[in-house]
Design a protein around this motif. Structure first.
Motif, PDB file in Angstrom:
ATOM      1  N   ASP A 501      -4.665 -14.143  19.187  1.00 52.31           N
ATOM      2  CA  ASP A 501      -3.559 -13.214  18.923  1.00 52.31           C
ATOM      3  C   ASP A 501      -4.022 -11.941  18.218  1.00 52.31           C
ATOM      4  OD1 ASP A 501      -1.784 -15.139  19.955  1.00 52.31           O
ATOM      5  OD2 ASP A 501      -1.714 -16.143  17.998  1.00 52.31           O
ATOM      6  N   MET A 502      -5.303 -11.629  18.316  1.00 55.95           N
ATOM      7  CA  MET A 502      -5.821 -10.475  17.596  1.00 55.95           C
ATOM      8  C   MET A 502      -6.998  -9.875  18.351  1.00 55.95           C
ATOM      9  SD  MET A 502      -7.337 -10.432  13.691  1.00 55.95           S
ATOM     10  CE  MET A 502      -5.901 -11.311  13.074  1.00 55.95           C
ATOM     11  N   SER A 503      -7.047  -8.553  18.403  1.00 56.46           N
ATOM     12  CA  SER A 503      -8.195  -7.860  18.979  1.00 56.46           C
ATOM     13  C   SER A 503      -8.343  -6.528  18.268  1.00 56.46           C
ATOM     14  CB  SER A 503      -8.003  -7.634  20.486  1.00 56.46           C
ATOM     15  OG  SER A 503      -6.982  -6.668  20.725  1.00 56.46           O
ATOM     16  N   GLN A 504      -9.483  -5.902  18.431  1.00 54.19           N
ATOM     17  CA  GLN A 504      -9.695  -4.608  17.793  1.00 54.19           C
ATOM     18  C   GLN A 504      -8.678  -3.579  18.264  1.00 54.19           C
ATOM     19  OE1 GLN A 504     -13.647  -3.010  17.390  1.00 54.19           O
ATOM     20  NE2 GLN A 504     -14.611  -5.034  17.492  1.00 54.19           N
ATOM     21  N   ASP A 506      -5.633  -3.929  18.444  1.00 55.02           N
ATOM     22  CA  ASP A 506      -4.384  -4.014  17.670  1.00 55.02           C
ATOM     23  C   ASP A 506      -4.411  -3.122  16.442  1.00 55.02           C
ATOM     24  OD1 ASP A 506      -3.384  -5.924  19.418  1.00 55.02           O
ATOM     25  OD2 ASP A 506      -4.211  -7.593  18.253  1.00 55.02           O
ATOM     26  N   PHE A 507      -5.552  -2.526  16.155  1.00 52.44           N
ATOM     27  CA  PHE A 507      -5.716  -1.773  14.918  1.00 52.44           C
ATOM     28  C   PHE A 507      -6.068  -0.324  15.213  1.00 52.44           C
ATOM     29  CE2 PHE A 507      -6.715  -6.226  14.373  1.00 52.44           C
ATOM     30  CZ  PHE A 507      -5.822  -6.573  13.363  1.00 52.44           C
ATOM     31  N   THR A 701      -2.653  -9.938   9.633  1.00 58.96           N
ATOM     32  CA  THR A 701      -1.475 -10.389  10.368  1.00 58.96           C
ATOM     33  C   THR A 701      -0.369  -9.354  10.308  1.00 58.96           C
ATOM     34  OG1 THR A 701      -0.514 -11.490   8.441  1.00 58.96           O
ATOM     35  CG2 THR A 701      -2.024 -12.789   9.820  1.00 58.96           C
ATOM     36  N   GLU A 702       0.496  -9.406  11.298  1.00 61.70           N
ATOM     37  CA  GLU A 702       1.601  -8.437  11.345  1.00 61.70           C
ATOM     38  C   GLU A 702       2.514  -8.602  10.137  1.00 61.70           C
ATOM     39  OE1 GLU A 702       4.845  -6.703  14.589  1.00 61.70           O
ATOM     40  OE2 GLU A 702       3.760  -8.570  14.978  1.00 61.70           O
ATOM     41  N   GLN A 705       0.728  -6.969   7.193  1.00 62.92           N
ATOM     42  CA  GLN A 705       0.582  -5.532   7.397  1.00 62.92           C
ATOM     43  C   GLN A 705       1.916  -4.795   7.290  1.00 62.92           C
ATOM     44  OE1 GLN A 705      -2.381  -3.420   8.503  1.00 62.92           O
ATOM     45  NE2 GLN A 705      -3.201  -5.023   7.168  1.00 62.92           N
ATOM     46  N   ARG A 716      -3.024  -2.033  10.917  1.00 68.30           N
ATOM     47  CA  ARG A 716      -2.505  -2.529  12.199  1.00 68.30           C
ATOM     48  C   ARG A 716      -1.645  -1.450  12.852  1.00 68.30           C
ATOM     49  NH1 ARG A 716      -1.142  -7.189  15.300  1.00 68.30           N
ATOM     50  NH2 ARG A 716      -2.506  -8.544  14.051  1.00 68.30           N
ATOM     51  N   GLN A 717      -1.875  -1.198  14.124  1.00 70.78           N
ATOM     52  CA  GLN A 717      -1.209  -0.103  14.825  1.00 70.78           C
ATOM     53  C   GLN A 717       0.312  -0.253  14.806  1.00 70.78           C
ATOM     54  OE1 GLN A 717      -2.904   2.686  16.742  1.00 70.78           O
ATOM     55  NE2 GLN A 717      -0.837   3.390  16.230  1.00 70.78           N
ATOM     56  N   SER A 718       0.817  -1.446  15.086  1.00 70.31           N
ATOM     57  CA  SER A 718       2.270  -1.643  15.133  1.00 70.31           C
ATOM     58  C   SER A 718       2.909  -1.407  13.773  1.00 70.31           C
ATOM     59  CB  SER A 718       2.598  -3.053  15.637  1.00 70.31           C
ATOM     60  OG  SER A 718       2.048  -4.048  14.784  1.00 70.31           O
TER      61      SER A 718
END
Length: 820
Positions: A501-504, A506-507, A701-702, A705, A716-718
């Motif tokens: 559930d995580m990758s580079q 996402d950031f 984690t979202e 963050q 984290r981008q989101s």
């Protein structure tokens, strides 16, 4: 109003943040230097001796706003404050037989410094004041405090009316027998009251006593013992069989209703130490002890009641002078002590602290010290624990036998001043992990009064020697680049790629890229802010950055002075800021090369030399916050931690369009930097790398963050996008289920400026700027010391800028090669 805090902290530099301290205090006294480097080894050992189980204690009363907690005659006593109401509560340690009463408080009155006797009577200091100087409101003795009426003009709340109706008859009787002053009249408080020493004062204070049912038994003015209209109280205790003792500026008073006030100790002159600086504590041995800060740091004294004397000072054997310490009461040990990591029994006779409870071992969500705790015994405590929403909850803590504590593999986490956020994450991780337990080592606990940098030096020494914790947390002053180049950290790229559930991606790509070294990710930065230099867009004439010559010309063209061109900043500050914002432009740790003998650095030195060597005191009187608006100041050292900050600089400080240009330089680069809130790395030598990563990834984690949007930019981008979206709307708070919006404002001198929400275009402008940053804030104190030392020879005219640059190049090159 003055209110003395009841905890003790040794003054430190403002830059030092409060943190937890994880070194054991069991049997501690002076540190043994031979054992200082073994803190990691000690933390790695499983410990089952300090584990307590927490059980929330439901007494049927909301406990969010507790002010104090005490143990008297086998019952727990607490004070809780809600809007316009103060609630006094008592109950058995198991939560049964709850009794309470309420006292209304208007917005200009209150109570503090609570003491109790065996019959359940409550003693405290009651104060009332007016907001406007000279506009002192008139109150009649007993009117507010009895619980039947509030001050004139205020209505009694439904809750207080119901609670106090039961006591109406006894309260009326108490009113009839209200306290008489020396002239035989009831105390009437007004502008021209004869019983006030300072009739112009806007604050009045009394000693009051309530019985167990909430009836006002006693109320006596403290005006006679006030200084400049204020009674400064360090605390008070009730000693069975002897009465109430009050410690205040002028000494120590005893009080009983029959005998009134009597002086136990009186300070004779203004030169004497105010007794309000001493905090009294009632020991389980029946003695009164007082604590204060003296020549030996935090000191304990036995108070001699018979002779009215403070006994000889005992240096309390705390392990770190950097922590906050709270002196607590209870059965068993004469006194107890809590700090930011544990609770200890204090064996006063042998001046020995015995560790009893460890917050981390017990999975307690305690961010700092437990400030309100009473000991039923050394294996059972009643305490207040604050949750993540800052609400307090009553808890009973009971010791868990060692054979019932589950075995877990220890993962050590070390740093210098490990903060609240890291600690809370560690506790949550420990609660949810059946396999691992994070143990925290805060090197700041090694600091001493003689050496405030002992902990930091030991942390750096341990890392350099390979004696490292599994996880390391760094602040800005640590030489992280040097450690990376030595191969001390694990590359985290592969760990991130394995996360389903995580990758580079996402950031924030620009931040991730800036953090990489030779294409590898050795550090995680959960949150960041941006450090740059800001100026008015109109000054740039289409340029994106400014050279030193550009700055010189602009200062001349605008008529600004070097004294205030950067606000209030002298040459050494500009030199430090310029180095910090240059990232790796002058040192390349990977290639072990430097460029301090470059023309760019020489020009940098020559530019900073034009600024004041130091500022005179009157500079602060001359400088105005409007200087950036009217052009007397041109360049602002800017620290941007959220999107809304952009509008504060634009609409507030400068008053027109601005640009982030980075620190001026002759390298053609925008020297703005990503400033990590903290850096987290995993040791390449750790035997628990997978477990360490399981903990480190919780910061990405979202859920985690999203919470960062209140403080710093999340990585984290989101979460970053959500923060930008929120900045396009007014700020708000919640009143129940209702959303209440309010204006953001900024003050420039005495002028209030309403800051409007950002537009979509402005949000994108900030995003584009952050995406363009390629440098990471980098400070190496050893390198900076070399540069500052050698630069002084140029500033004093002893050497040319080029000569100094050559010397710096030589010295720093040697340092880089020796430390890479």
């Amino acid at each position: 109003m003055r209110k003395k805090r009841t905890f003790y902290k040794k003054p430190l530099c403002a830059i030092l943040a409060i943190s937890l301290m994880a070194a054991s205090l069991s049997g501690c006294g002076k540190k043994n230097k031979d054992n200082e480097s073994n803190v990691i080894e000690e933390a790695s050992k499983p410990s089952k001796d300090y584990v307590f189980r927490a059980e929330e204690l439901d007494i049927g009363i909301k406990t969010d706003n507790f002010r104090s907690l005490g143990l008297y005659n086998g019952r727990i006593h607490a004070v809780s404050g809600d809007t316009n109401i103060l609630r006094f509560i008592s109950f058995n340690p198991d939560g049964s037989d709850v009794k309470d009463f309420t006292v209304p408080e208007t917005e200009n009155e209150g109570h503090n410094e609570f003491a109790y006797d065996s019959e359940g009577n409550v003693y405290c200091i009651y104060y009332q004041y007016s907001y406007d100087e000279g506009d002192v409101q008139t109150y009649e003795d007993g009117e507010e405090a009895e619980g039947n009426e509030t001050a004139e003009g205020d209505e009694t709340t439904e809750e207080s009316a119901e609670d106090n109706a039961v006591n109406e008859e006894s309260s009326e009787a108490a009113e009839e027998n209200s306290v008489q002053n020396e002239d035989g009249d009831s105390d009437i408080i007004s502008d021209d009251s004869d019983n006030m020493e300072d009739s112009s004062s806007d604050e009045f204070q009394y000693l009051v006593e309530y019985d167990a049912n909430g009836n006002l038994v006693d109320k006596v003015s403290l005006a006679e013992y006030s200084t400049d209209g204020y009674f400064s109280c360090g605390g008070m205790v009730y000693l069975e069989g002897k009465g109430l003792y009050i410690f205040y500026d002028g000494g120590v008073l005893s009080y009983s209703k029959d005998e009134g006030f009597k002086s136990v100790l009186k300070t004779e002159t203004k030169e004497d130490v105010y007794m309000s600086y001493y905090t009294p504590h009632l020991g389980s041995d029946g003695k009164i002890y007082v604590t204060n800060y003296g020549d030996k740091g935090l000191e304990l004294h036995e108070f001699d009641l018979e002779n009215g004397k403070v006994g000889d000072a005992i240096e309390i054997p705390v392990a770190s002078r950097n922590s906050d310490y709270y002196i607590l009461q209870g059965n068993g040990y004469p006194l107890y002590v809590s700090d930011e990591s544990a609770v200890y029994g204090y064996d006063i006779a042998n001046n020995n602290m015995v560790k009893l409870l460890d917050y981390i071992d017990s999975d307690l969500q305690v961010g700092y010290a437990l400030t309100e705790l009473v000991a039923m015994s050394d294996t059972e405590f009643i305490t207040l624990i604050q949750d993540e929403d800052y609400c307090y909850h009553l808890n009973r803590l009971t010791k868990v036998p060692a054979d019932q504590v589950k075995d877990k593999k220890i993962i050590t986490l070390g740093g210098y001043y490990v903060d609240y956020d890291i600690r809370m994450n560690a506790i949550n991780f420990n609660k949810n992990s059946d396999e691992y337990k994070i143990k925290i080592v805060d090197y700041s606990s090694l600091d001493t009064d003689e050496d405030y940098e002992a902990g930091m030096n030991q942390f750096n020494l341990d890392i350099a020697s390979g004696n490292v914790p599994d996880i390391m947390v760094f602040r800005s002053s640590s030489p992280v680049d040097s450690y990376i180049n030595k191969g001390l950290f694990e590359d985290l790229t592969g760990y991130m790629e394995k996360e389903p559930d995580m990758s580079q991606g996402d950031f924030l790509p620009s931040v991730i890229d800036a953090l990489k070294t030779n294409g590898k990710l050795y550090q995680i930065v959960p949150a960041f802010y941006v450090a740059t230099v800001t100026t008015k867009t109109k000054y740039l004439e289409g340029k994106n950055v400014l050279t030193f010559d550009d700055c010189n010309k602009l200062i001349k063209a605008t008529g600004a002075s070097y004294e205030f061109a950067f606000g209030i900043a002298d040459r050494n500050e500009l030199l430090s800021n310029g180095l910090a914002l240059s990232g790796d432009k002058y040192i390349d740790w990977e290639s072990k090369s430097c460029s301090f003998n470059s023309e760019s650095f020489i020009n940098f030195l020559e530019f900073t030399e034009k600024f004041p060597q130091e500022y005179k005191d009157d500079a602060w009187e001359t400088y105005k916050e409007t200087f950036y608006r009217d052009g007397q100041s041109l360049f602002n050292m800017t620290y941007l931690s959220d999107f809304r900050g952009y509008k504060r600089y634009k609409q507030g400080i400068f008053g027109e369009d601005i640009s982030f240009i980075g620190f001026p330089n002759d390298m053609g680069a925008n020297c703005s930097v990503i400033y990590p809130e903290c850096r987290i790395a995993i040791s390449s030598k750790s035997s628990s790398k997978d477990g360490a990563w399981d903990f480190v990834k919780t910061f990405l984690t979202e859920e985690y963050q999203d919470k960062l949007g209140e403080y710093n930019f999340p990585i984290r981008q989101s979460s970053f996008d959500k923060m930008g979206e929120a900045s396009m709307h007014k700020e708000f708070y919640m009143e129940g289920d209702e959303k209440v919006e309010y204006d953001d404002s900024y003050y420039v001198d005495d002028m209030e400026i309403i800051i409007e929400p950002l537009t979509a275009e402005e949000v994108q402008e900030v995003k584009d700027f952050i995406a363009s940053i390629t440098l990471v804030y980098s400070v190496n104190e050893s390198v900076n010391a070399i540069i500052q030392e050698e630069a002084s020879a140029f500033y004093s005219g002893q050497k040319t800028a080029k000569e100094v640059a050559d010397i710096i190049q030589s010295r720093v090159s040697i340092y880089v090669n020796e430390n890479s």
